[in-house]
Write an enzyme that holds these catalytic residues in place. Structure first.
Site, short mmCIF file in Angstrom:
data_model
loop_
_atom_site.label_atom_id
_atom_site.label_comp_id
_atom_site.label_asym_id
_atom_site.label_seq_id
_atom_site.Cartn_x
_atom_site.Cartn_y
_atom_site.Cartn_z
N HIS A 1 -4.52 -7.84 -0.02
CA HIS A 1 -3.86 -6.55 0.11
C HIS A 1 -3.09 -6.41 1.43
O HIS A 1 -2.02 -5.82 1.45
CB HIS A 1 -4.91 -5.44 0.00
CG HIS A 1 -4.34 -4.06 -0.04
ND1 HIS A 1 -3.63 -3.58 -1.12
CD2 HIS A 1 -4.36 -3.06 0.87
CE1 HIS A 1 -3.24 -2.34 -0.88
NE2 HIS A 1 -3.67 -2.00 0.32
N TYR B 1 -2.72 11.33 1.32
CA TYR B 1 -3.23 11.26 -0.05
C TYR B 1 -3.12 12.63 -0.74
O TYR B 1 -2.80 12.71 -1.93
CB TYR B 1 -4.69 10.79 -0.05
CG TYR B 1 -4.86 9.33 0.20
CD1 TYR B 1 -5.10 8.46 -0.86
CD2 TYR B 1 -4.80 8.80 1.48
CE1 TYR B 1 -5.27 7.09 -0.65
CE2 TYR B 1 -4.96 7.44 1.70
CZ TYR B 1 -5.19 6.59 0.64
OH TYR B 1 -5.34 5.25 0.86
N ASP C 1 0.85 -1.18 0.00
CA ASP C 1 0.00 0.00 0.00
C ASP C 1 0.90 1.24 0.00
O ASP C 1 1.82 1.33 -0.80
CB ASP C 1 -0.96 -0.04 1.19
CG ASP C 1 -2.12 0.94 1.04
OD1 ASP C 1 -3.15 0.56 0.44
OD2 ASP C 1 -2.00 2.09 1.51
#
Length: 409
Positions: A387, A335, A189
């Site tokens: 994930h 982000y 990630d």
């Protein structure tokens, strides 16, 4: 909320022991807020296409309020050597477990969103003490597991600048500060981007990297696939000729992800608008659970009484950490800081290893991995896991780390 033990006189390079102590009142307040949740009506479909199903959210809330015990994971964390050190004006929290085996290889492992150091707790034993888990002493690691800025027990940046490149440079400083003159790095990630940036920066101490979310997509294809985020465009219809079946399947998987990644778009453009994540524990939890389709399926099964790679406690250990540290919004700001593509090749030149878990967001073809990582030392497709690989499949993950880095010892 957390008590830090510091030396009487301190410099900015000090490494200070750290202990987690959540006041009981914070846990009572958490339970009160869960009980006071105002619920929406049930979704109008019988699947997860509209997000986290109401029945999953309510089952999670019942368990969180009535049965879940934070003190269990708090004790597990405090049994480990936790530290804080200031880097570039910000406190960085990390777990540092040294192996008892001589010649252990230093390894820094980086989590992602909506993850934390909780993701890595299951791999600490197998990696630092392999002989107790069916491995060889020659495969041992000294393990460093930092909390990213704005996450967990690390400080929260109060100005722009803490992007993946900056974090990668901070990790190099951390490893130097710990006295490691040679180390390897791993991530998934956000941790994959940070680890790739370590590989791009290539500090002299870095011997190699490993990723379980490889950044391998050719730039021209990556740009095309991102056009599908809004759902208006169909990038699959514009793919270049000559792609292999495996490469086209990778594009299809990526197209599906971009069409279901609204959470990332919100955090990239309007993180401060997510104030509700600091006010409602159930709101925070449902936002975190809806990361990717395969992980959500795993989580729904756990709260329906069918645990697989993750248990109810696993999930709520992580969500509770976010709630108790009030990092729902501060973590989202990463982000907004990032200017890199998530999946495009970055230009890594150091030795690199790839583990491809089948339920990952992107299925990285070996052809792309070999171009993205010219010094590819390991590429392996596994038969299960997704994930959150270290969290879901810790034994497989540990075996991958041992194999991937064996040639660099």
């Amino acid at each position: 909320m957390a008590v830090k033990t510091m030396t009487p006189t301190r410099t900015t390079t000090d490494i200070r022991p750290f202990r987690i102590e959540v006041p009981e009142e914070d846990l009572r307040d958490l339970r009160r807020r869960i009980a006071a949740t105002r619920w929406p009506e049930r979704q109008t479909v019988d699947d997860q296409s509209q997000g986290v199903p109401l029945e999953t959210s309510q089952a999670m809330a019942r368990y969180w309020e009535k049965e879940y015990d934070w003190r269990g994971v708090e004790a597990r964390l405090n049994d480990l050597p936790n530290f804080v050190t200031e880097i570039d004006g910000l406190d960085i929290h990390f777990i540092h477990v040294r192996s008892r085996h001589e010649g252990a290889l230093p390894l820094v492992v980086t989590h992602g969103w909506p993850g934390s150091v909780i993701e890595q707790l299951k791999i600490i034993g197998p990696l630092t003490d392999p002989t107790s888990y069916g491995g060889s002493a020659s495969d041992a690691f000294h393990l460093v597991i930092p909390s990213m800025p704005g996450y967990g027990f690390s400080g929260k940046p109060d100005k722009p600048g803490w992007d993946p490149e900056h974090i990668a440079r901070a990790w190099t400083e951390l490893m130097r500060r710990l006295g490691y003159h040679r180390f390897v790095a791993q991530g998934g990630d956000w941790g994959a981007l940070i680890t790739d940036m370590l590989g791009v920066q290539a500090p002299p101490e870095l011997a190699g990297i490993h990723t379980n979310m490889p950044c391998v997509v050719p730039p021209e294809i990556d740009a095309l696939m991102q056009r599908g985020i809004t759902g208006v465009n169909n990038p699959l219809a514009e793919l270049p000729a000559g792609l292999s079946a495996e490469e086209r399947a990778a594009c299809e998987r990526l197209d599906f992800f971009w069409k279901h990644s609204a959470y990332a778009l919100i955090m990239t453009t309007r993180p401060q608008t997510l104030a509700a994540l600091a006010d409602s524990p159930v709101g925070l939890a449902t936002f975190m659970l809806d990361h990717d389709a395969a992980s959500l399926e795993l989580i729904c099964a756990a709260f329906a009484g069918r645990p697989g790679g993750l248990s109810r406690d696993d999930i709520l250990d992580n969500v509770s950490l976010y709630w108790l540290t009030n990092t729902g919004v501060s973590s989202a700001r990463l982000y907004a800081q990032n200017k890199l593509s998530f999946f495009a090749a970055k230009g890594v030149r150091v030795p690199a290893a790839v583990s491809q878990f089948p339920d990952e967001i992107l299925l990285a073809p070996r052809s792309w991995a070999e171009r993205a990582y010219p010094n590819l030392i390991h590429y392996h497709k596994l038969d299960r896991g997704g994930h959150f690989a270290a969290w879901e499949q810790p034994q497989l993950f540990a075996e991958e780390m041992r194999t991937a880095f064996r040639s660099l010892r």
